[in-house]
Design a protein around this motif. Structure first.
Motif, mmCIF file in Angstrom:
data_model
loop_
_atom_site.group_PDB
_atom_site.id
_atom_site.type_symbol
_atom_site.label_atom_id
_atom_site.label_comp_id
_atom_site.label_asym_id
_atom_site.label_seq_id
_atom_site.Cartn_x
_atom_site.Cartn_y
_atom_site.Cartn_z
ATOM 1 N N LEU A 81 0.822 -1.207 0.000
ATOM 2 C CA LEU A 81 0.000 0.000 0.000
ATOM 3 C C LEU A 81 0.859 1.261 0.000
ATOM 4 O O LEU A 81 0.575 2.217 -0.720
ATOM 5 N N GLN A 82 1.922 1.230 0.783
ATOM 6 C CA GLN A 82 2.808 2.391 0.880
ATOM 7 C C GLN A 82 3.420 2.739 -0.477
ATOM 8 O O GLN A 82 3.538 3.903 -0.833
ATOM 9 N N HIS A 83 3.763 1.733 -1.245
ATOM 10 C CA HIS A 83 4.399 1.973 -2.539
ATOM 11 C C HIS A 83 3.405 2.346 -3.643
ATOM 12 O O HIS A 83 3.807 2.655 -4.752
ATOM 13 N N THR A 84 2.109 2.314 -3.338
ATOM 14 C CA THR A 84 1.118 2.731 -4.331
ATOM 15 C C THR A 84 0.764 4.207 -4.169
ATOM 16 O O THR A 84 0.081 4.765 -5.019
ATOM 17 N N ILE A 85 1.213 4.838 -3.092
ATOM 18 C CA ILE A 85 0.933 6.249 -2.863
ATOM 19 C C ILE A 85 2.032 7.047 -3.545
ATOM 20 O O ILE A 85 3.160 7.089 -3.082
ATOM 21 N N THR A 86 1.706 7.642 -4.680
ATOM 22 C CA THR A 86 2.698 8.374 -5.455
ATOM 23 C C THR A 86 2.112 9.687 -5.947
ATOM 24 O O THR A 86 0.897 9.862 -5.985
ATOM 25 N N GLY A 87 2.984 10.574 -6.354
ATOM 26 C CA GLY A 87 2.554 11.825 -6.960
ATOM 27 C C GLY A 87 2.094 12.843 -5.953
ATOM 28 O O GLY A 87 2.042 12.598 -4.756
ATOM 29 N N LEU A 88 1.771 13.998 -6.463
ATOM 30 C CA LEU A 88 1.305 15.099 -5.628
ATOM 31 C C LEU A 88 -0.122 15.448 -5.998
ATOM 32 O O LEU A 88 -0.512 15.380 -7.157
ATOM 33 N N VAL A 89 -0.882 15.847 -5.029
ATOM 34 C CA VAL A 89 -2.216 16.362 -5.277
ATOM 35 C C VAL A 89 -2.037 17.765 -5.841
ATOM 36 O O VAL A 89 -1.190 18.526 -5.380
ATOM 37 N N GLU A 90 -2.822 18.135 -6.835
ATOM 38 C CA GLU A 90 -2.630 19.404 -7.547
ATOM 39 C C GLU A 90 -2.585 20.620 -6.629
ATOM 40 O O GLU A 90 -1.816 21.541 -6.857
ATOM 41 N N SER A 91 -3.396 20.638 -5.600
ATOM 42 C CA SER A 91 -3.475 21.825 -4.754
ATOM 43 C C SER A 91 -2.349 21.907 -3.726
ATOM 44 O O SER A 91 -2.245 22.886 -3.015
ATOM 45 N N LEU A 92 -1.510 20.897 -3.648
ATOM 46 C CA LEU A 92 -0.441 20.899 -2.666
ATOM 47 C C LEU A 92 0.874 21.310 -3.304
ATOM 48 O O LEU A 92 1.155 20.985 -4.451
#
Length: 109
Positions: A81-92
Motif C-alpha cells: 500500500l505504501q508503494h502505491t501512494i505516489t505523486g502530488l495532489v494538484e493543490s499541494l
C-alpha cells in the motif's frame, strides 16, 4: 480531499467472507491482501495492528499458515500500500507534508 486507494490495493479478486476459498492453494496474494483489508475494516483496526488471534477469530487462520505470522502478512500488505501512494495532489505544493496516521478505511465492496 478524498483518496481512493481501493483500486490500488490489487487488481486481483475481492474478498467475499461468504465465499472464501476452501483450500490453501486457492488463496492468491491479492485475495489475501483483500481479506486483510476487509478484516481491518471489520475490526476498525489499522492493518499493522491486526493480530494472529484476529485472523483466527475471523476464520482466516489459513492466511497466517500460508504467509507466516500476522506480522509478516500485515507488513507485506502495508509495504504494498505504501508503494502505491505516489505523486502530488494538484493543490499541494512540494513542501506540503501529509501525515497518514489513521486506520486505513476502504469502501465496502
Amino acid at each position: 480531499m478524498q483518496f481512493n486507494l481501493t483500486s490500488k490495493i490489487t487488481s486481483a479478486e475481492r474478498f467475499n467472507p461468504e465465499a472464501r476459498p476452501t483450500s490453501p492453494d486457492q488463496w492468491t496474494l491479492g485475495l489475501a491482501f483483500s481479506a486483510a483489508v476487509w478484516l481491518s475494516q471489520k475490526l476498525n483496526k489499522p492493518i499493522l495492528k491486526i493480530t494472529n488471534a484476529d485472523y483466527e477469530e475471523a476464520g482466516l487462520r489459513v492466511l497466517t499458515d500460508i504467509y507466516g505470522s500476522a506480522y509478516d502478512l500485515n507488513i507485506r500488505l502495508f509495504n504494498h500500500l505504501q508503494h502505491t501512494i505516489t505523486g502530488l495532489v494538484e493543490s499541494l505544493t512540494p513542501t506540503t507534508l501529509i501525515v497518514l496516521n489513521a486506520p486505513l478505511h476502504f469502501p465496502s465492496v
